[in-house]
Design a protein around this motif. Sequence first.
Motif, mmCIF file in Angstrom:
data_model
loop_
_atom_site.group_PDB
_atom_site.id
_atom_site.type_symbol
_atom_site.label_atom_id
_atom_site.label_comp_id
_atom_site.label_asym_id
_atom_site.label_seq_id
_atom_site.Cartn_x
_atom_site.Cartn_y
_atom_site.Cartn_z
ATOM 1 N N HIS A 106 -16.951 -22.327 13.277
ATOM 2 C CA HIS A 106 -16.048 -22.132 13.829
ATOM 3 C C HIS A 106 -17.177 -22.008 15.454
ATOM 4 O O HIS A 106 -17.036 -22.686 16.285
ATOM 5 N N THR A 166 -7.864 -23.474 18.713
ATOM 6 C CA THR A 166 -7.605 -23.446 20.256
ATOM 7 C C THR A 166 -7.889 -22.627 21.234
ATOM 8 O O THR A 166 -7.947 -21.705 21.190
ATOM 9 N N PRO A 167 -8.160 -22.929 22.495
ATOM 10 C CA PRO A 167 -8.537 -22.220 23.371
ATOM 11 C C PRO A 167 -7.750 -20.743 23.927
ATOM 12 O O PRO A 167 -7.876 -19.659 24.869
ATOM 13 N N LEU A 211 -6.252 -18.959 21.384
ATOM 14 C CA LEU A 211 -6.428 -17.543 20.558
ATOM 15 C C LEU A 211 -7.598 -16.925 21.296
ATOM 16 O O LEU A 211 -8.772 -16.961 22.131
ATOM 17 N N ARG A 260 -12.645 -15.698 19.782
ATOM 18 C CA ARG A 260 -13.186 -16.708 19.555
ATOM 19 C C ARG A 260 -15.076 -16.905 19.186
ATOM 20 O O ARG A 260 -15.273 -17.841 19.205
ATOM 21 N N SER A 318 -11.856 -21.546 16.542
ATOM 22 C CA SER A 318 -12.209 -22.776 17.620
ATOM 23 C C SER A 318 -11.061 -23.619 17.177
ATOM 24 O O SER A 318 -10.893 -24.508 18.077
ATOM 25 N N PRO A 337 -13.608 -14.787 14.568
ATOM 26 C CA PRO A 337 -13.503 -15.861 15.282
ATOM 27 C C PRO A 337 -13.413 -17.212 15.239
ATOM 28 O O PRO A 337 -14.273 -18.394 14.611
ATOM 29 N N ASN A 364 -18.382 -23.483 18.301
ATOM 30 C CA ASN A 364 -17.843 -22.658 19.560
ATOM 31 C C ASN A 364 -18.976 -21.949 20.130
ATOM 32 O O ASN A 364 -18.832 -21.841 22.022
ATOM 33 N N ASP A 423 -3.294 -14.642 19.797
ATOM 34 C CA ASP A 423 -3.702 -15.455 21.404
ATOM 35 C C ASP A 423 -3.660 -14.365 22.388
ATOM 36 O O ASP A 423 -3.449 -13.232 22.293
#
Length: 311
Positions: free
Chosen positions: A226, A195-196, A198, A201, A193, A191, A230, A155
């Motif tokens: 993903h 959760t924001p 992470l 991305r 998608s 990368p 994104n 994260d």
Amino acid sequence: MQRRRFLSQSLLTAGASVFAGANVFAGKKTNNYSGGIFAEKPFNLNYGFHDGMFKNAAGPDFIDQIKYGYDMGFRSIEDNGMPGRTPDMQKKIGDTLAKLGMQMGVFVLNKGGNGANTLAAGKPEYVEIFLKGCRDAVEVSKRCNGKLATVVPGDFERNLTMGIQTGNVIEALKRGADILEKENIIMVLEPLSDTPNLFLRFSDQTYMICKGVGSPSCKILFDMYHMQKNEGNIITNMDKAWSEIAYLQIGDNPGRKEPTTGEMNYKNIFKHIHEKGYKGVLGMEHGNSMPGKEGEAKLIAAYRESDNFLS
């Protein structure tokens, strides 16, 4: 010749019912692996299925599923959970793949970065967890002959600026690459998608980090599901990052199921990948759109349809 053409067309147009009706294949050649139907030919690209994808047709044992997948024309697998399997099972899978002439795709590098020990924080204890995962991956690789390990840095560390976080990730990955490069193992950065929160991305961000690490053991896992969520523009963005891409994964959007179930034109995408000369594995990182044997047959038919770009 007419019969072969008829069978090929049937796979594309009749979908699941073709595979569900065994009488359609009466008299076709069988082999000594799973007793299943021998596919007329492998696919044009090298698609890799995962444990459970053919469990209804082949049974719960992954070895039997591998043999069944071979019968259906697939020539690779991927197994995210490989590090969690017993050493004996890892070796059994590796030996089975070798016997069939199949490839091992990615497994997930154990404890390679998550929300609890993000590499973006730059904390020595988090980096050591990641490095232990790299050392463990070397041993897993020896048993299953898998040379690709998925890494997710974790994260965001919200109290640090983006530049500092990126620098922390690059420095940790350099140390991991030092371990893996000696064994010709590639960690592929994915990368996501989900959760924001992470840190990793986007494909251009991952490209920049790979250039910063500067190792043949640090490349991109371009998961098209993903990336469609994104950033879209799949073919163009794939081309821009191509020099750093070592692995591709598949999943239609929305739904993350097999090709033909969503908005993505995988026939054109697969054709483009083939024309670029890609010889690696394309991991089937998705679920089945229908349950049971019919769903598994529908999945195989969808890949036959999407892979039919040379005719």
